[in-house]
Design an enzyme around this catalytic site. Structure first.
Site, PDB file in Angstrom:
ATOM      1  N   GLY A 163     -45.359  62.347 -11.124  1.00  0.00           N
ATOM      2  CA  GLY A 163     -46.535  62.784 -10.366  1.00  0.00           C
ATOM      3  C   GLY A 163     -47.722  61.863 -10.622  1.00  0.00           C
ATOM      4  O   GLY A 163     -48.519  61.589  -9.722  1.00  0.00           O
ATOM      5  N   ASP A 164     -47.837  61.373 -11.850  1.00  0.00           N
ATOM      6  CA  ASP A 164     -48.944  60.458 -12.181  1.00  0.00           C
ATOM      7  C   ASP A 164     -48.747  59.116 -11.474  1.00  0.00           C
ATOM      8  O   ASP A 164     -49.709  58.512 -10.998  1.00  0.00           O
ATOM      9  CB  ASP A 164     -49.029  60.243 -13.699  1.00  0.00           C
TER      10      ASP A 164
ATOM     11  N   GLY B  91     -38.884  64.545  -2.324  1.00  0.00           N
ATOM     12  CA  GLY B  91     -39.924  63.722  -1.710  1.00  0.00           C
ATOM     13  C   GLY B  91     -41.283  64.380  -1.718  1.00  0.00           C
ATOM     14  O   GLY B  91     -41.772  64.800  -2.779  1.00  0.00           O
TER      15      GLY B  91
ATOM     16  N   SER C 229     -46.171  67.080  -3.918  1.00  0.00           N
ATOM     17  CA  SER C 229     -44.991  66.325  -4.357  1.00  0.00           C
ATOM     18  C   SER C 229     -43.861  67.313  -4.633  1.00  0.00           C
ATOM     19  O   SER C 229     -44.074  68.391  -5.187  1.00  0.00           O
ATOM     20  CB  SER C 229     -45.321  65.484  -5.595  1.00  0.00           C
TER      21      SER C 229
ATOM     22  N   GLY D 193     -40.673  66.524  -6.108  1.00  0.00           N
ATOM     23  CA  GLY D 193     -39.633  65.983  -6.982  1.00  0.00           C
ATOM     24  C   GLY D 193     -38.586  65.220  -6.188  1.00  0.00           C
ATOM     25  O   GLY D 193     -38.928  64.372  -5.356  1.00  0.00           O
TER      26      GLY D 193
HETATM   27  P1  ATP Z   1     -45.226  65.289 -13.463  1.00  0.00           P
HETATM   28  O1  ATP Z   1     -46.067  66.516 -13.699  1.00  0.00           O
HETATM   29  O2  ATP Z   1     -44.077  65.128 -14.405  1.00  0.00           O
HETATM   30  O3  ATP Z   1     -46.035  64.031 -13.378  1.00  0.00           O
HETATM   31  P2  ATP Z   1     -45.022  66.270 -10.717  1.00  0.00           P
HETATM   32  O4  ATP Z   1     -44.407  67.643 -10.647  1.00  0.00           O
HETATM   33  O5  ATP Z   1     -46.492  66.178 -10.561  1.00  0.00           O
HETATM   34  O6  ATP Z   1     -44.540  65.494 -12.011  1.00  0.00           O
HETATM   35  P3  ATP Z   1     -42.940  65.379  -8.925  1.00  0.00           P
HETATM   36  O7  ATP Z   1     -43.015  66.114  -7.638  1.00  0.00           O
HETATM   37  O8  ATP Z   1     -41.882  65.793  -9.882  1.00  0.00           O
HETATM   38  O9  ATP Z   1     -44.381  65.333  -9.576  1.00  0.00           O
HETATM   39  O10 ATP Z   1     -42.671  63.823  -8.627  1.00  0.00           O
HETATM   40  C1  ATP Z   1     -43.561  62.987  -7.907  1.00  0.00           C
HETATM   41  C2  ATP Z   1     -42.766  62.072  -7.001  1.00  0.00           C
HETATM   42  O11 ATP Z   1     -41.844  61.276  -7.777  1.00  0.00           O
HETATM   43  C3  ATP Z   1     -41.910  62.801  -5.966  1.00  0.00           C
HETATM   44  O12 ATP Z   1     -42.664  63.092  -4.800  1.00  0.00           O
HETATM   45  C4  ATP Z   1     -40.783  61.781  -5.731  1.00  0.00           C
HETATM   46  O13 ATP Z   1     -41.200  60.772  -4.850  1.00  0.00           O
HETATM   47  C5  ATP Z   1     -40.592  61.163  -7.120  1.00  0.00           C
HETATM   48  N1  ATP Z   1     -39.572  61.896  -7.905  1.00  0.00           N
HETATM   49  C6  ATP Z   1     -39.776  62.765  -8.911  1.00  0.00           C
HETATM   50  N2  ATP Z   1     -38.610  63.260  -9.377  1.00  0.00           N
HETATM   51  C7  ATP Z   1     -37.635  62.687  -8.647  1.00  0.00           C
HETATM   52  C8  ATP Z   1     -36.198  62.775  -8.626  1.00  0.00           C
HETATM   53  N3  ATP Z   1     -35.535  63.580  -9.473  1.00  0.00           N
HETATM   54  N4  ATP Z   1     -35.519  62.025  -7.714  1.00  0.00           N
HETATM   55  C9  ATP Z   1     -36.181  61.218  -6.858  1.00  0.00           C
HETATM   56  N5  ATP Z   1     -37.527  61.091  -6.839  1.00  0.00           N
HETATM   57  C10 ATP Z   1     -38.258  61.804  -7.700  1.00  0.00           C
END
Ligand code: ATP
Length: 310
Positions: A253-254, A227, A222, A224
């Protein structure tokens, strides 16, 4: 039934402060206390999707009781294994657009509690169609505890979506028991491979071809706001998402893990799985409350996501 596992849950406390002052008293009026831990966020999103979901893991003490009470009130099925230690608090101080976190380590699990959990887990795995394991392992459990759980699932031919990092993930990658899916972010991937993985196609491809990931059907990275990038078997996918107004991305992410688990359970295609996972991550980012999604906006976002084989 989908079974979610949270081995080190918490009661999450959020303290919103206009100014956070060190070495003096900070008074706070709008305190929010919620059942937390990554697996419980996954559970809440699955529940909102209408999935048949059951939350499990380890709980103890008064905060353990409070979590069970909250889940029952929300109509969420749960079957946690009791421990003598006390479930922890995690504190987030929200100030000046920043988030300062104080995370308790949590209880220490005894060998007999770990054994009792595995007996309990064996029955849950029997009843499950798919499982998701999220977050860190509490102290006292061996670092390869997820591998022991995966061995049970492998024997019962139940797929597992695993979202953990650091030593627990390393131990899984070194063992024979493989999850069906892992969902690292760039930071976790870089830590694992001991080099900086950037959001560039050749770098990502090279990283996911690493032999450590052999035998894992799906790796969803993932990214953020950018995508996601994924490897399914030998096929790579780039997921482009639209720009959105973000309120609170914590737990996105969850929500993504919930989407992956749900899509696998529903037998969706690779492309659909990636779209569902990203929509749910985005919907979580658009809400103030972690693990909450407004499904009214689902179709609108879904139709704007582009998944390409690369
Ligand atoms: P966390 O540890 O907070 O649960 P993570 O780092 O595991 O997060 P991210 O990659 O931040 O996960 O986010 C997961 C998904 O949520 C991304 O692939 C995207 O689809 C969506 N997402 C997260 N942040 C954003 C953002 N700022 N804008 C648009 N989509 C987002």
């Amino acid at each position: 039934m989908i079974v979610t596992i949270t081995m080190n849950p918490s009661v999450d406390i959020s303290y919103p402060l206009e100014h956070f002052q060190l070495d003096t008293v900070n008074r706070v009026s709008k305190v929010r206390k919620t059942a937390g831990g990554k697996g419980l966020n996954v559970t809440r999103v699955l529940e909102q999707l209408g999935a048949d979901v059951l939350a499990s893991g380890l709980l103890g003490g008064e905060l353990g009781d409070a979590i069970q009470h909250e889940l029952t009130s929300a109509g969420i099925k749960h079957a946690f294994s009791p421990i003598s230690g006390k479930t922890r608090n995690c504190i987030a101080i929200l100030h000046e657009g920043k988030q300062t976190e104080i995370l308790e380590q949590g209880p220490v699990i005894s060998a007999s509690e770990a054994e009792d959990f595995l007996v309990h887990f064996e029955q849950l795995a029997e009843d499950a169609t798919i499982l998701s394991f999220s977050g860190s392992l509490p102290a006292g459990l061996p670092v390869d505890f997820y591998s022991e759980m995966l061995a049970i699932c492998q024997q019962k031919k139940k797929p597992v979506v695993l979202d953990c990092s650091g030593k627990a993930l390393q131990a899984v990658l070194e063992s024979q028991e493989k999850p069906t899916v892992i969902k690292p972010n760039l930071e976790e991937l870089s830590e694992l491979l001991a080099f900086e993985v950037t959001n560039e196609l050749p770098v990502l491809k090279e990283a996911l071809r690493n032999e450590r990931f052999a035998g894992i059907e799906w790796i969803v990275v993932s990214l953020g706001a950018h995508g996601a990038f994924a490897k399914h078997g030998n096929t790579f996918y780039q997921v482009n998402i639209p720009k959105i107004d973000v309120v609170n991305p914590v737990g996105s992410g969850d929500a993504t893990v919930a989407g992956i688990t749900y899509a696998l359970e529903q037998g969706k295609s690779a492309e659909e799985l990636l779209k569902i996972a990203n929509v749910l991550g985005m919907l979580n980012a658009q809400e103030a409350v972690t693990g909450q999604v407004n499904l009214m906006n689902f179709p609108h976002l879904y139709n704007q996501i582009k998944v390409a084989k690369v």
